[in-house]
Design a protein around this motif. Structure first.
Motif, short mmCIF file in Angstrom:
data_model
loop_
_atom_site.label_atom_id
_atom_site.label_comp_id
_atom_site.label_asym_id
_atom_site.label_seq_id
_atom_site.Cartn_x
_atom_site.Cartn_y
_atom_site.Cartn_z
N LEU A 1 17.45 -1.12 4.98
CA LEU A 1 16.56 -0.29 4.19
C LEU A 1 17.09 1.15 4.13
N SER A 2 16.75 1.85 3.06
CA SER A 2 17.10 3.27 2.97
C SER A 2 16.21 4.07 3.92
N GLY A 3 16.56 5.34 4.13
CA GLY A 3 15.78 6.18 5.03
C GLY A 3 14.34 6.32 4.58
N GLY A 4 14.14 6.50 3.27
CA GLY A 4 12.78 6.63 2.75
C GLY A 4 11.97 5.36 2.90
N MET A 5 12.63 4.21 2.72
CA MET A 5 11.93 2.93 2.88
C MET A 5 11.54 2.70 4.34
N ARG A 6 12.43 3.08 5.26
CA ARG A 6 12.11 2.94 6.69
C ARG A 6 10.92 3.82 7.06
N GLN A 7 10.87 5.02 6.48
CA GLN A 7 9.76 5.92 6.79
C GLN A 7 8.45 5.34 6.30
N ARG A 8 8.47 4.68 5.14
CA ARG A 8 7.24 4.08 4.63
C ARG A 8 6.80 2.90 5.48
N VAL A 9 7.76 2.17 6.06
CA VAL A 9 7.41 1.09 6.99
C VAL A 9 6.70 1.68 8.20
N MET A 10 7.20 2.83 8.70
CA MET A 10 6.56 3.48 9.85
C MET A 10 5.14 3.93 9.51
N ILE A 11 4.94 4.42 8.29
CA ILE A 11 3.61 4.86 7.87
C ILE A 11 2.67 3.66 7.80
N ALA A 12 3.15 2.55 7.26
CA ALA A 12 2.34 1.33 7.19
C ALA A 12 1.96 0.86 8.59
N MET A 13 2.90 0.95 9.53
CA MET A 13 2.64 0.52 10.90
C MET A 13 1.59 1.40 11.57
N ALA A 14 1.67 2.71 11.31
CA ALA A 14 0.70 3.64 11.92
C ALA A 14 -0.70 3.44 11.36
N LEU A 15 -0.79 3.09 10.07
CA LEU A 15 -2.10 2.92 9.45
C LEU A 15 -2.70 1.54 9.68
N ALA A 16 -1.93 0.64 10.29
CA ALA A 16 -2.34 -0.76 10.40
C ALA A 16 -3.69 -0.93 11.09
N CYS A 17 -3.92 -0.17 12.15
CA CYS A 17 -5.14 -0.36 12.95
C CYS A 17 -6.25 0.63 12.60
N ARG A 18 -6.06 1.38 11.54
CA ARG A 18 -7.06 2.36 11.10
C ARG A 18 -7.52 3.24 12.26
N PRO A 19 -6.62 4.06 12.79
CA PRO A 19 -6.94 4.85 13.98
C PRO A 19 -7.94 5.97 13.69
N LEU B 1 0.82 -1.21 0.00
CA LEU B 1 0.00 0.00 0.00
C LEU B 1 0.85 1.26 0.00
N VAL B 2 1.99 1.21 0.70
CA VAL B 2 2.87 2.39 0.77
C VAL B 2 3.98 2.31 -0.29
N ARG B 3 3.72 1.52 -1.35
CA ARG B 3 4.55 1.50 -2.55
C ARG B 3 5.98 1.04 -2.28
N LEU B 4 6.14 -0.03 -1.49
CA LEU B 4 7.45 -0.63 -1.29
C LEU B 4 7.61 -1.83 -2.22
N PRO B 5 8.72 -1.91 -2.96
CA PRO B 5 8.92 -3.06 -3.86
C PRO B 5 9.27 -4.32 -3.10
N ASP B 6 8.97 -5.48 -3.69
CA ASP B 6 9.29 -6.78 -3.08
C ASP B 6 8.78 -6.84 -1.63
N ALA B 7 7.49 -6.55 -1.45
CA ALA B 7 6.93 -6.47 -0.10
C ALA B 7 7.12 -7.77 0.66
N ARG B 8 6.93 -8.90 0.01
CA ARG B 8 7.07 -10.18 0.71
C ARG B 8 8.50 -10.39 1.19
N ALA B 9 9.48 -10.11 0.33
CA ALA B 9 10.88 -10.28 0.73
C ALA B 9 11.25 -9.27 1.82
#
Length: 643
Positions: free
Chosen positions: A161-179, A144-152
């Motif tokens: 991960l690069s800084g931008g990729m880590r930030q997208r992981v954080m965004i995915a984590m924040a959106l996980a529970c639909r706050p 959803l946050v446009r990360l390539p090779d999500a399964r790997a």
């Protein structure tokens, strides 16, 4: 719904926050309505992040106290004061009802656990999912946050991960529970413009779908114009202005708001300029904005001699998967056949999406990463043939400003010690008094007070920490500075100061810069030449005017079109990107295709396979060709070697 018909979800009322005797937030009040986005803007240290941490009750762990005020959360008569909730109640609220995207992703992710484990933990804890179901949902969130090779990616660790990729992981984590409420503290700081555009689209779509409210803390006024409904302007811990986004941009009332908007770099403002332009700063004096400093063309690049740095046919790979014998099965082709030069007094900018190889190139030049093949030549000497003493000397001449300021400072040492370390290591000064004086001067040059030398990194805001890192890079009097997203953590007013500081140092000392950035407006403002990277290879390389005004490659046009405009009246509906997200990983032994460049104008190179625009305006040749052209195999067109 209009502002008045949206129910209030969060109300901050007369909030004051203290750390010891220091009051960092003073009598702050604002409301956040359901389904609307409130942007909190202001310079570094104005209390934006402390406000967000107080809402989450995370400031308590840093010793915060609340002399007055309330933070009311909830609606339909069920609102309660978060400042009165105990720790168990706050644990149930955090992540589930109020989620937060933190400013520095490397310090927010646990380095001991994989990305998949950390995402799954959130879902298992708050959504009561089984591990297998949680990992499946984690993969969907990463896609959803446009990360390539999500399964790997689920099995990889934050440092991979690069800084931008880590930030997208954080965004995915924040959106996980639909706050119900999402607090985003500089969520797009580490993202390139294309991914930033997609993340803003994702946030808007989720907001519309869930009726989610957002507090968006940022210094990027273009992002504010694009996503915000309401704006709160903070200065020195106080709210100085508040209102709808259209009103704030069209008719700012407070002098600080006017100064803030005037400092915003605007894409296209350099059209027609042959050189970078140093411009006066807008500062507040006696409560009124005033221009300070001179306007000067940055004619510092010296092309009459050999380059200071030459990169030739550089290739860097990382092993992603190995067999039981330790032989690589799959590799990441981070940098592929990249070549460029940097001349004395010149600023060359590397731009491209997160994961395109920008930081890897910088780290290889700084000897923090070993190349697979290729050459890095400094002042005519190949780095591979240098002795140990010469390599140590090279580390003094080439300094690095890292992307994540907190991770690059030792939390156990004062910032004065960190700035003095390269002075002692390279034997520049050996007198403690002289070193202390030099540290104080460096802190003043980057806009901090000399007495801050005794403080520790955790006592500074993100922007202040980045200024400390810049001061440390200047300590050894280098000849080349590699600035890896050095301005990304800074608010626009401090960013303007640092841009002028970089230009002044270049004018006075003949410094050269390799400027790595995703902020296209800043790149346009301070670059002599620009190289555009995509999946580890250069797509376009030329002068600033050629790349920005006579754009020849469709990928460069895509980058420029994704830049947010600091005008709420020109918001653009961005379509989501379709198709497979490109990946630069491949089976071991399978080399990626080599894309040659061809010269379409003097010094302007474009990736082979694209014919370019029908007409190209003639540009005066103010510099020799960047890389000596050679005849490409199987074609009658000239291409720079491997670039």
């Amino acid at each position: 719904m209009t502002d008045q018909t949206c129910p209030v979800l969060l109300s901050v009322e007369n909030l004051s926050v203290r750390f010891g005797a220091s009051e960092v937030v003073d009598d702050l009040s604002f409301v956040v309505r359901q389904g609307r986005t409130t942007a909190v803007v202001g310079e570094s240290g104005s209390g934006k992040s402390v406000t967000s941490m107080s809402i989450m009750r995370l400031a308590d762990f840093g010793g915060a106290t609340y002399p007055q005020g309330r933070i009311m959360f909830g609606q339909d008569g069920q609102a309660s004061d978060l400042l009165t909730r105990d720790s168990r109640a706050m644990r149930r609220i955090r992540g589930n009802e109020i989620a937060m995207i933190f400013q520095e992703p490397m310090t927010s992710l646990d380095p001991l656990f994989s990305v998949g484990d950390q995402l799954a933990e959130v879902l298992m804890l708050h959504e009561n999912m089984g591990r297998r179901q949680a990992l499946t949902e984690a993969e969907r969130l990463l896609t959803l946050v446009r990360l390539p090779d999500a399964r790997a990616l689920l099995g990889r660790y934050p440092h991979q991960l690069s800084g931008g990729m880590r930030q997208r992981v954080m965004i995915a984590m924040a959106l996980a529970c639909r706050p119900k409420l999402l607090i985003a503290d500089e969520p797009t700081t580490a993202l390139d413009v294309t991914v930033q555009a997609q993340i803003l689209t994702i946030m808007r779509e989720l907001q519309a779908e869930l009726g989610m409210a957002m507090i968006f803390i940022t210094h990027d006024m273009g992002v504010v114009a694009e996503i915000a409904d309401d704006v709160v302007v903070m200065w020195k811990g106080k709210k100085v202005e508040e209102g709808p986004v259209d009103q704030i941009f069209a008719n700012p009332q407070h002098p600080y708001t006017r100064a803030l908007l005037s400092a915003v770099p605007r894409l296209g403002s350099m059209t027609g300029q042959r050189f970078p332009l140093r411009e006066p700063l807008t500062v507040l004096e006696d409560g009124q904005p005033r221009l300070v400093g001179e306007t000067r063309q940055q004619k510092t690049a010296r092309h009459d001699g050999p380059p200071l740095l030459q990169v030739r046919d550089l290739m860097v790979r990382f092993d992603l998967k190995k067999n039981f014998l330790g032989r690589p099965l799959r590799v990441c082709n981070a940098v592929n056949h990249v070549s460029f030069d940097i001349f004395p007094g010149e600023t060359l900018s590397l731009v491209g999406e997160s994961g395109s190889g920008k930081s890897t190139i910088g780290r290889t030049i700084q000897q923090l990463q070993q190349p697979v093949s290729g050459q890095v030549i400094f002042e005519g000497r190949d780095m591979a043939t240098m002795s140990r003493a010469e390599r140590q000397r090279l580390r003094r001449d080439v300094q690095y400003i890292f992307q994540d300021p907190f991770a690059s400072l030792d939390p156990r040492k004062s910032v004065g010690w960190s700035i003095a370390e390269p002075i002692r290591t390279h034997g520049i000064l050996d007198n403690d008094r002289a070193i202390r004086q030099r540290v104080g001067e460096l802190l003043e040059r980057v806009g901090l007070q000399p007495d801050m030398a005794s403080r520790f990194p955790h006592e500074f805001s993100g922007g202040q920490r980045q200024r400390v890192c810049i001061a440390r890079a200047l300590a050894s009097k280098p000849r080349l500075i590699i600035a890896d997203e050095a301005l990304s953590a800074l608010d626009v007013s401090v960013q303007a100061q640092i841009i002028n500081l970089f230009m002044d140092l270049q004018q006075e000392d003949g410094l050269s810069y390799l400027f790595i950035s995703h902020d296209m407006a800043v790149v346009e403002k301070m670059s002599h030449r620009v190289a555009v990277l995509y999946t580890g290879q250069i797509m376009e390389l030329g002068s600033r005017a050629q790349v920005f005004e006579q754009t020849a490659h469709p990928y460069t046009r895509r980058l420029l079109s994704a830049v947010p405009v600091a005008d709420p009246g020109v918001r653009r509906d961005r379509p989501m990107l379709e198709g497979e997200i490109p990946s630069n990983s491949s089976p071991a032994g399978e080399a990626p295709p080599r894309i040659p460049l061809r010269e379409i104008a003097p010094g302007h190179f474009v990736a082979e396979g694209f014919s370019g625009p029908a007409t190209l305006t003639e540009i005066p040749d103010t510099a020799p060709p960047v890389i000596p052209p050679v005849v490409a195999t199987g074609t009658n067109q000239t291409t720079p070697t491997g670039a």
